[in-house]
Design a protein around this motif. Structure first.
Motif, PDB file in Angstrom:
ATOM      1  N   ILE A 155       0.849  -1.194   0.000  1.00 63.38           N
ATOM      2  CA  ILE A 155       0.000   0.000   0.000  1.00 63.38           C
ATOM      3  C   ILE A 155       0.881   1.239   0.000  1.00 63.38           C
ATOM      4  N   THR A 156       0.375   2.289  -0.603  1.00 61.71           N
ATOM      5  CA  THR A 156       1.104   3.545  -0.681  1.00 61.71           C
ATOM      6  C   THR A 156       0.113   4.691  -0.676  1.00 61.71           C
ATOM      7  N   GLU A 157       0.623   5.903  -0.484  1.00 58.67           N
ATOM      8  CA  GLU A 157      -0.240   7.088  -0.484  1.00 58.67           C
ATOM      9  C   GLU A 157       0.532   8.250  -1.094  1.00 58.67           C
ATOM     10  N   PRO A 158      -0.147   9.385  -1.398  1.00 60.44           N
ATOM     11  CA  PRO A 158       0.469  10.433  -2.212  1.00 60.44           C
ATOM     12  C   PRO A 158       1.765  11.016  -1.657  1.00 60.44           C
ATOM     13  N   SER A 159       1.951  10.996  -0.325  1.00 68.11           N
ATOM     14  CA  SER A 159       3.165  11.579   0.254  1.00 68.11           C
ATOM     15  C   SER A 159       4.384  10.694   0.071  1.00 68.11           C
ATOM     16  N   GLY A 160       4.187   9.481  -0.390  1.00 68.54           N
ATOM     17  CA  GLY A 160       5.308   8.591  -0.639  1.00 68.54           C
ATOM     18  C   GLY A 160       5.486   7.487   0.378  1.00 68.54           C
ATOM     19  N   ASN A 161       4.673   7.446   1.425  1.00 66.10           N
ATOM     20  CA  ASN A 161       4.763   6.353   2.388  1.00 66.10           C
ATOM     21  C   ASN A 161       4.392   5.036   1.724  1.00 66.10           C
ATOM     22  N   ARG A 162       5.117   3.986   2.062  1.00 65.90           N
ATOM     23  CA  ARG A 162       4.859   2.668   1.495  1.00 65.90           C
ATOM     24  C   ARG A 162       4.924   1.624   2.599  1.00 65.90           C
ATOM     25  N   ALA A 163       4.202   0.553   2.398  1.00 65.34           N
ATOM     26  CA  ALA A 163       4.302  -0.598   3.300  1.00 65.34           C
ATOM     27  C   ALA A 163       3.976  -1.843   2.507  1.00 65.34           C
ATOM     28  N   VAL A 164       4.693  -2.927   2.798  1.00 65.99           N
ATOM     29  CA  VAL A 164       4.391  -4.228   2.227  1.00 65.99           C
ATOM     30  C   VAL A 164       3.994  -5.131   3.385  1.00 65.99           C
ATOM     31  N   LEU A 165       2.785  -5.675   3.326  1.00 66.25           N
ATOM     32  CA  LEU A 165       2.189  -6.395   4.439  1.00 66.25           C
ATOM     33  C   LEU A 165       1.971  -7.853   4.069  1.00 66.25           C
ATOM     34  N   ASP A 166       2.164  -8.725   5.055  1.00 66.58           N
ATOM     35  CA  ASP A 166       1.918 -10.148   4.854  1.00 66.58           C
ATOM     36  C   ASP A 166       1.406 -10.699   6.173  1.00 66.58           C
ATOM     37  N   SER A 167       0.118 -10.976   6.237  1.00 68.05           N
ATOM     38  CA  SER A 167      -0.497 -11.380   7.492  1.00 68.05           C
ATOM     39  C   SER A 167      -1.765 -12.158   7.191  1.00 68.05           C
ATOM     40  N   THR A 168      -2.098 -13.109   8.057  1.00 68.65           N
ATOM     41  CA  THR A 168      -3.370 -13.796   7.919  1.00 68.65           C
ATOM     42  C   THR A 168      -4.529 -12.872   8.282  1.00 68.65           C
TER      43      THR A 168
END
Length: 353
Positions: A155-168
């Motif tokens: 997921i990402t947003e306009p300010s440039g923050n990003r995250a890659v998530l892996d969870s049940t």
């Protein structure tokens, strides 16, 4: 194969708003992405839309969707590059190649976002999605029901923050991160093998949206005639006399009371949680999820989102049938009224008029 042209985007935007059933972003938010899509198509050319049988079964389709409240975008504007950035972040963790783009949810803004990504990357769009309408949860998809993976999810947003998530527990985790990101974010899930996506998904949903957009743009036709041409019916025309909303858990919940203008001293109640989910009269359910309910301004004919429906509005309530994939018993429990906390069984689609 169909080459989607810029002059078809407005019709498509109207169709995906209808399939949003009051959720997924209203007309205002969807038109913002429609403008981005038209601009991108004028730069890069039309988007190639493949029928499911035309897709390479051994290829992989990237899924893109909007997470959070679309109305927040009015204050925190998208750049149009969020999905592309999310895909880059995902591919840094999962090298599965994206040879095409597929739909996650055809309703509302999410009906246009995959096309925007396809246009930016020069990839074809395969006409399949996981809902055939709009639902609020990430996991309320036919893909998920078939056991296909959603994670890793970027997921990402306009300010440039990003995250890659892996969870049940991806639904809760993604929404927690989204709130920290400022109220909305773009998400791209692990690409699915196209053979699996086509087998599990709702096929032809983009074609359905174009069809609905064509029908509901014919303002010279009566509402009843347009509803019938769409495979549905006019539930009622009514005036909003009460709106009650509250926040419960992750989704807004509300009730709308309509005084019917086509019957004396009669009322219809709408229950909503992001989308319109149930229509009742005298305590009897008339239309229930996964069938669709749409509210249109009786004067202008424009669809009204659940977030914006207000006191005093005069609306036409339209019912449209569910995609067939949700109706088997093993699927229905994921999206029927009880799945949303209502003590009601699904009411098979019928003309209540």
């Amino acid at each position: 194969m169909h080459l989607l042209q810029p002059d078809e985007v407005d019709r498509l935007a109207l169709g995906v708003v209808m399939l949003g059933s009051g959720g997924g972003g209203g007309e205002q938010e969807t038109q913002a992405f429609a403008a981005m899509l038209r601009h991108e198509m004028r730069q890069s050319g039309p988007v190639t839309v493949l029928e499911p049988g035309e897709a390479d079964p051994d290829g992989y389709g990237a899924r893109v969707g909007l997470l959070g409240a679309p109305t927040v975008m009015i204050e925190k504007l998208p750049s149009g590059r969020e999905a592309e950035e999310a895909l880059k972040a995902l591919q840094a963790h999962d090298p599965t190649p994206a040879t095409a783009v597929i739909g996650w949810e055809i309703g509302g803004c999410n009906g246009l976002l995959p096309l925007l990504l396809a246009a930016r990357l020069g990839l074809p769009y395969v006409d399949v999605d996981g809902m055939g309408r709009a639902f609020p949860r990430i996991d309320q998809t036919t893909y998920d029901a078939a056991g296909l993976p959603t994670t890793p999810l970027a997921i990402t947003e306009p300010s440039g923050n990003r995250a890659v998530l892996d969870s049940t527990g991806i639904e809760k985790l993604a929404r927690t991160v989204m709130v920290d990101f400022g109220g909305w974010a773009m998400m791209v899930a692990k690409p699915l093998k196209l053979a699996d996506a086509v087998e599990a998904g709702v096929t032809g949903s983009l074609a359905r949206a174009l069809e609905l957009g064509e029908i509901w743009s014919r303002h010279a036709d009566s509402v009843g005639d347009r509803a019938k041409a769409s495979g549905g019916f006019l539930v009622t025309r009514g005036k909003v006399v009460e709106v009650w909303r509250e926040s419960v858990g992750d989704f807004p919940r509300g009730t709308v009371a309509l005084r019917r203008l086509d019957a004396d001293d009669a009322y219809v109640r709408l229950e909503m949680q992001g989308e319109y989910l149930v229509a009742l009269a005298d305590g009897e359910a008339l239309v229930t999820t996964p069938d669709l309910l749409c509210c249109l301004d009786a004067e202008t004919g424009h669809p009204l989102s659940a977030e914006r429906l207000g006191f005093g509005a005069v609306v036409d309530v339209i019912a449209l049938p569910s995609p067939a994939q949700w109706l088997p018993a093993e699927m229905l429990g994921r999206v029927d009224p009880r799945a949303f906390g209502y003590d009601l069984d699904y009411v098979p689609f019928r003309d209540a008029g």
